[in-house]
Design a protein around this motif. Structure first.
Motif, short mmCIF file in Angstrom:
data_model
loop_
_atom_site.label_atom_id
_atom_site.label_comp_id
_atom_site.label_asym_id
_atom_site.label_seq_id
_atom_site.Cartn_x
_atom_site.Cartn_y
_atom_site.Cartn_z
N PHE A 20 0.82 -1.21 0.00
CA PHE A 20 0.00 0.00 0.00
C PHE A 20 0.86 1.26 0.00
O PHE A 20 0.61 2.20 -0.77
N LEU A 21 1.87 1.30 0.87
CA LEU A 21 2.70 2.50 0.97
C LEU A 21 3.43 2.77 -0.33
O LEU A 21 3.58 3.93 -0.74
N ALA A 22 3.88 1.72 -1.02
CA ALA A 22 4.57 1.92 -2.30
C ALA A 22 3.62 2.52 -3.33
O ALA A 22 4.00 3.42 -4.09
N ARG A 23 2.40 2.03 -3.37
CA ARG A 23 1.43 2.55 -4.35
C ARG A 23 1.02 3.99 -4.00
O ARG A 23 0.78 4.81 -4.90
N LEU A 24 0.92 4.28 -2.72
CA LEU A 24 0.62 5.65 -2.33
C LEU A 24 1.78 6.57 -2.67
O LEU A 24 1.58 7.70 -3.16
N LEU A 25 3.00 6.10 -2.45
CA LEU A 25 4.18 6.90 -2.79
C LEU A 25 4.18 7.26 -4.27
O LEU A 25 4.52 8.39 -4.65
N ASP A 26 3.79 6.32 -5.10
CA ASP A 26 3.73 6.58 -6.54
C ASP A 26 2.73 7.68 -6.86
O ASP A 26 2.89 8.38 -7.87
N ARG A 27 1.73 7.85 -6.01
CA ARG A 27 0.68 8.84 -6.24
C ARG A 27 1.03 10.20 -5.65
O ARG A 27 0.52 11.23 -6.10
N LEU A 28 1.90 10.23 -4.64
CA LEU A 28 2.23 11.48 -3.96
C LEU A 28 3.20 12.31 -4.79
O LEU A 28 4.16 11.77 -5.37
N PRO A 29 3.02 13.63 -4.85
CA PRO A 29 4.03 14.49 -5.49
C PRO A 29 5.37 14.37 -4.74
O PRO A 29 5.40 14.18 -3.53
N GLU A 30 6.46 14.49 -5.47
CA GLU A 30 7.77 14.32 -4.85
C GLU A 30 8.04 15.36 -3.78
O GLU A 30 8.82 15.10 -2.84
N ASP A 31 7.43 16.55 -3.89
CA ASP A 31 7.67 17.59 -2.89
C ASP A 31 6.68 17.54 -1.74
O ASP A 31 6.69 18.41 -0.87
N ASP A 32 5.83 16.51 -1.71
CA ASP A 32 4.89 16.35 -0.59
C ASP A 32 5.68 15.96 0.65
O ASP A 32 6.48 15.01 0.62
N PRO A 33 5.50 16.67 1.77
CA PRO A 33 6.26 16.33 2.99
C PRO A 33 6.06 14.89 3.45
O PRO A 33 6.96 14.33 4.09
N LEU A 34 4.91 14.29 3.12
CA LEU A 34 4.67 12.92 3.54
C LEU A 34 5.48 11.92 2.73
O LEU A 34 5.76 10.81 3.19
N ALA A 35 5.87 12.30 1.51
CA ALA A 35 6.50 11.35 0.59
C ALA A 35 7.80 10.78 1.17
O ALA A 35 8.07 9.58 1.05
N ASP A 36 8.64 11.63 1.77
CA ASP A 36 9.91 11.15 2.31
C ASP A 36 9.67 10.15 3.45
O ASP A 36 10.40 9.15 3.56
N GLU A 37 8.68 10.41 4.27
CA GLU A 37 8.40 9.49 5.38
C GLU A 37 7.86 8.16 4.85
O GLU A 37 8.20 7.10 5.37
N VAL A 38 7.01 8.22 3.82
CA VAL A 38 6.50 6.98 3.23
C VAL A 38 7.64 6.19 2.62
O VAL A 38 7.74 4.97 2.79
N ALA A 39 8.52 6.88 1.90
CA ALA A 39 9.65 6.19 1.28
C ALA A 39 10.54 5.53 2.33
O ALA A 39 11.03 4.40 2.13
N ALA A 40 10.76 6.20 3.45
CA ALA A 40 11.58 5.62 4.52
C ALA A 40 10.91 4.39 5.11
O ALA A 40 11.58 3.39 5.43
N ALA A 41 9.59 4.43 5.25
CA ALA A 41 8.87 3.27 5.79
C ALA A 41 8.93 2.10 4.82
O ALA A 41 9.07 0.94 5.23
N VAL A 42 8.82 2.39 3.52
CA VAL A 42 8.94 1.33 2.51
C VAL A 42 10.34 0.73 2.56
O VAL A 42 10.52 -0.50 2.49
N ASP A 43 11.35 1.58 2.70
CA ASP A 43 12.73 1.11 2.76
C ASP A 43 12.93 0.17 3.96
O ASP A 43 13.49 -0.93 3.82
N ASP A 44 12.46 0.58 5.13
CA ASP A 44 12.59 -0.27 6.32
C ASP A 44 11.73 -1.52 6.18
O ASP A 44 12.11 -2.60 6.64
N GLY A 45 10.55 -1.37 5.55
CA GLY A 45 9.67 -2.52 5.36
C GLY A 45 10.30 -3.58 4.48
O GLY A 45 10.12 -4.78 4.71
N LEU A 46 11.03 -3.13 3.45
CA LEU A 46 11.75 -4.09 2.61
C LEU A 46 12.75 -4.90 3.42
O LEU A 46 12.89 -6.12 3.25
#
Length: 710
Positions: A422-448
Motif C-alpha cells: 500500500f505505501l509503495a502505491r501511495l508513494l507513486d501517487r504522492l508528489p515528490e515535494d509532498d512532505p509525507l513522501a519522504d516518510e512513506v519512502a523511509a517506511a517502505v525502505d525499512d519494510g523491505l
C-alpha cells in the motif's frame, strides 16, 4: 460487555442452534458512528456502545425505550404483549421491532414502529462534539398532537459501564441530566424536555447471577438501601414530548479532557440543535460517515454502504477495527475490536485503487492510513500482530514473535508485505515535494528490510502463521503478498525509489519459486508447504491472493503462458471446489477453506464466508484483466464468473443483510454469524466493482446513482 451480561445471554441462548452463548450480536440492526462513538441500534430498539477500541470509552452497556401514557385511550388492547398497565393506572408500551433504514447516504438510523397508539418514527445519530462523543435519539409521532392527547412521555432505561465497570460506579443527578462515572470516563444522559429520574439500582447480585434463569431488570430501584440509586450504572428516567417529539442524548467524556460544566453545556447545545428531522439530517450530512459519490460510480448503493461501513469502523487515527467486537470475552473467537495490519492495509489498498478509478475524494483517508502505518512500524521494519486503533499501542495478540525471543513461526509476515504494498502505491501517487513522501519512502525502505529478513534462500517467505491465524507453514498466500509488495516497489522505478531494481530481482526470484507449490494432480497451487517439506493441497480462499499478485508482477515482469494457464486452472478449481449452495436456503457462496471447522455450532459443514466470496470475485476479475492484457479469449469467461460471485455479496445478494452490511459468516440455514459488518469484504466489493468497471464488464443497468446526502 460485562461478565454479568455475558452470563445472562448464556442462560438465554446456551441451547440455541446458531447462537453462541455469551455474545452481543450485531447481525441484525444498524450502526451510527462519529469520532470514537460506534452505536448499535437493534431492531427492538436496544442501543449499545461498541466504540471502546476507537475511543477508550465503554459508554452504554444497553439502552431501551418505551412510551408511557398517563391518559391511555379506553380502547387500548391491554392483552397486546407490548402493552403493560402499571399500578398507577398509566400504560407502558414497549417499542417492539421496527423497520430500519439509513437516511440517504448518511449514518442517521431511521426506525419506524407500528404501535397500538399509532406510528412512531425514531432517529438515532452519533455526533462528535467539542467535549466528547454524543448520541441523540429522537422519537416522534406522525401526528404531533397525538402525544398531548395521550399525555405521553418517553421512558429511557440506560445502563452505563464507564471504563467497562458495572460495580464501583457512581451517579450525580444534575438539574436536567444524570452523570455516571467510575474514574476518568464520565457518561451523561439528558433530555430536551428535562429528565425525571424514576429509579436506578446496583447490578445483579450473586444470587441473580448464579440463578438458572435470566435476570430481568425492572424500572425501579433494586432495593431499599438509600445509596442504591447513586451507586450503579442503571438509570430509568422519563422525558416529555414537545411538538410531538421527545429527544434524549448521551455524551461520553474524559474528565481530564472535558470538565463537568463544559460537558453539560455540550449536551444542552446538542439538544437545542437537534430539534427536528431536518436538523438531524444536517448533522448527519456533516458527519464523517456521510458519503457523496460521483454520479458515474456504478452500483452506487453498495458503494455507499461500503464507504459508510469503513468510516464507521475507523478511529480518528484512520486505523480500522476488523469489525464490532461481538465476543469481548474471547469465548468463541480471539476478538475483533483491533487493527490488524493485514485487514487495514488490504482495505487501504483497495480504497486507493477504487479512488483512482472513481475519483472518490479519499485523499485524507489515504494520508491518515499512511501516517498510522508509519507511526506503528517496528524498529526492524515490520508491523506487529495487532494494535489499538485509537492510539496505535500494541494490543493483545498471539503472533508477535518478531518482538519476542521466540520462534519466528508465530509471526504473520503477510501483514508487513500488505503495508509495504500500500505505501509503495501511495508513494507513486504522492508528489515528490509532498512532505509525507519522504516518510512513506523511509517506511517502505525499512519494510523491505523486514520482508527480506523473512525470506528463505529459495526466495519464498519462511514458515510463519497464515492469514486465518490458525496454522503455520510456508503459505502461498504469504508468498503472494510478498510478490505483490516487491512488484509495487519495483514499479516505482529507480528514479523514485533507489531500491526498485533490488525489489524487481526479489519479485522475479519469488515468481519462479512459486512453481514449487504447484500440485499437478489438482491443477492448483498448494495452500502451504508443511514443516516436513510436503505440500498441503487443500483448497483455500486465501490463495486467491495469487491473482492480483501476478497482475502486479505483470507490470514489471513477464507472466508467461504456462503461469497464466496455471492461474486460470487454480482460480477456476478453487472457486468450484469452495462453492457451497445449501439446500433449503437462499444463501450461497464460498467457504473459507476445505475442512474449516470454526464456529460450526454443530452444523457439520464449513460455513460460507463473505470475505472468501468477495475475494473469489476479485480474483476472477484480476485473472480476466490479466488475460485481456494478453489478448486471451478466456478473459470474458472470468469476467462473467467475477460478476456472478459479486452478485452474491451485492446490495440485493443473499449474503448482504439489511443496512447493506456484510457479516463475516453464514450458517447453511441463512443465519448470519460473527462480526457484522466486517470491513474487509466491503473494501473488496468496492474494489471489484472498480475492477469490473475498468474492464467494461458491468452493464448500464448496474449504474444506478447513489442515494443523495440530504
Amino acid at each position: 460487555m460485562r461478565l454479568r451480561d455475558a452470563l445472562d445471554d448464556h442462560k438465554r441462548n446456551r441451547d440455541h442452534p446458531t447462537r453462541f452463548p455469551g455474545e452481543r450480536r450485531t447481525t441484525a440492526g444498524l450502526f451510527s458512528g462519529a469520532g470514537g462513538r460506534l452505536i448499535h441500534v437493534a431492531p427492538d430498539g436496544t442501543v449499545r456502545d461498541f466504540g471502546y477500541p476507537l475511543s477508550g470509552r465503554s459508554g452504554l452497556a444497553d439502552s431501551r425505550f418505551a412510551l408511557r401514557l398517563d391518559d391511555p385511550p379506553v380502547e387500548l388492547d391491554v392483552d397486546d404483549p407490548a402493552v403493560r398497565r402499571t399500578d398507577d393506572g398509566s400504560v407502558v408500551i414497549e417499542l417492539a421491532e421496527g423497520d430500519q433504514s439509513y437516511h440517504g447516504s448518511t449514518a442517521l438510523v431511521e426506525t419506524d414502529y407500528e404501535t397500538p397508539v399509532g406510528p412512531l418514527r425514531r432517529l438515532d445519530l452519533a455526533v462528535e462534539t467539542d467535549g466528547g462523543d454524543a448520541h441523540v435519539t429522537r422519537v416522534a409521532f406522525d401526528d404531533a398532537d397525538r402525544a398531548d392527547a395521550l399525555d405521553a412521555s418517553l421512558l429511557v432505561g440506560c445502563t452505563f459501564a464507564p471504563e467497562g465497570r458495572d460495580a464501583r460506579v457512581g451517579q450525580l443527578h444534575h438539574e436536567d441530566a444524570v452523570e455516571v462515572f467510575h474514574d476518568r470516563e464520565r457518561d451523561f444522559l439528558a433530555g430536551a424536555a428535562g429528565l425525571d429520574v424514576i429509579g436506578g439500582g446496583l447490578p445483579a447480585g450473586p444470587d441473580a447471577v448464579l440463578a438458572s434463569d435470566p435476570h430481568e431488570r425492572g424500572a425501579d430501584a433494586l432495593g431499599d438501601r438509600r445509596e442504591e440509586d447513586h451507586l450503579g450504572g442503571h438509570i430509568v428516567a422519563a422525558t416529555g414530548f414537545e411538538n410531538g417529539a421527545a429527544t434524549v442524548a448521551t455524551l461520553l467524556t474524559d474528565r481530564e479532557e472535558t470538565d463537568r460544566e463544559a460537558a453539560l453545556d455540550d449536551l444542552d447545545d446538542l439538544l437545542a440543535e437537534a430539534t427536528s428531522v431536518a436538523a438531524l439530517s444536517d448533522l448527519a450530512a456533516d458527519g464523517d460517515a456521510a458519503v457523496s459519490l460521483p454520479a458515474e460510480v456504478p452500483r452506487g448503493d453498495s458503494a455507499v454502504d461500503d464507504l459508510r461501513v469503513l468510516s464507521l469502523l475507523s478511529a480518528p487515527t484512520g486505523m480500522r477495527i476488523a469489525g464490532p467486537d461481538f465476543d469481548p470475552h474471547y469465548v468463541h473467537s480471539g476478538g475483533y475490536g483491533y487493527t490488524w495490519f493485514r485487514d487495514d492495509a488490504e482495505i487501504s489498498g483497495f480504497l486507493l485503487g477504487a479512488d483512482e478509478r472513481f475519483d472518490l475524494g479519499l485523499d485524507d483517508w489515504h494520508r491518515r492510513s499512511a501516517r498510522a502505518f508509519i507511526d506503528t512500524q517496528l524498529p526492524d521494519g515490520t508491523w506487529p500482530h495487532r494494535v489499538w486503533p485509537r492510539n496505535g499501542a500494541l494490543a493483545p495478540g498471539w503472533a508477535n514473535a518478531r518482538m519476542e525471543a521466540g520462534d519466528d513461526v508465530e509471526y504473520q509476515a503477510d501483514q508487513t508485505a500488505s503495508v509495504v504494498a500500500f505505501l509503495a502505491r501511495l508513494l507513486d501517487r504522492l508528489p515528490e515535494d509532498d512532505p509525507l513522501a519522504d516518510e512513506v519512502a523511509a517506511a517502505v525502505d525499512d519494510g523491505l528490510d523486514g520482508m527480506i529478513a523473512s525470506l528463505a534462500d529459495d526466495g519464498r517467505p519462511v514458515a510463519c502463521q497464515n492469514a486465518w491465524e490458525d496454522a503455520g507453514g510456508r503459505f502461498a498466500h504469504t508468498a503472494a503478498r510478498f510478490l505483490d509488495a516487491f512488484s509495487a516497489v519495483a514499479a516505482l522505478g529507480s528514479a523514485r525509489f533507489d531500491r526498485a531494481v533490488e525489489a524487481t530481482d526479489r519479485a522475479a526470484l519469488l515468481y519462479d519459486a512459486l512453481d514449487d507449490l504447484w500440485v499437478d494432480e489438482r491443477g492448483t497451487f498448494a495452500v502451504r508447504e508443511r514443516g516436513d517439506g510436503t505440500l498441503d493441497d487443500r483448497l483455500d480462499s486465501a490463495t486467491f491472493a495469487l491473482a492480483d499478485a501476478h497482475r502486479a508482477y505483470a507490470a514489471i515482469g513477464e507472466v508467461d503462458e504456462v503461469r497464466r494457464d496455471r492461474l486460470v486452472s487454480h482460480v477456476d478449481a478453487t472457486v468450484d471446489g469452495l462453492y457451497h449452495d445449501p439446500a433449503d436456503s437462499e444463501v450461497a457462496g464460498l467457504v473459507r477453506y476445505e475442512g474449516d471447522g470454526w464456529r460450526q455450532r454443530g452444523q457439520g459443514h464449513e460455513k460460507i464466508w463473505t470475505v472468501s466470496t468477495a475475494w473469489g470475485a476479485n480474483a476472477a476479475g484480476e485473472v480476466a484483466a490479466l488475460l485481456a492484457d494478453a489478448d486471451d479469449a478466456r478473459s470474458d469467461e472470468f469476467a462473467r464468473r467475477s460478476l456472478e460471485l459479486l452478485e452474491l455479496v451485492g446490495s440485493d445478494g443473499p449474503l448482504t443483510v439489511p443496512g447493506g452490511f456484510l457479516p463475516e459468516q453464514f450458517f447453511d440455514d441463512g443465519t448470519p454469524d460473527s462480526a457484522t459488518p466486517l470491513g474487509w469484504p466491503h473494501a473488496i466489493r468496492l474494489a471489484t466493482t472498480a475492477l469490473l468497471d475498468e474492464q467494461e464488464a458491468l452493464s448500464g443497468a448496474d449504474c444506478e446513482p447513489a442515494p443523495a446526502v440530504d
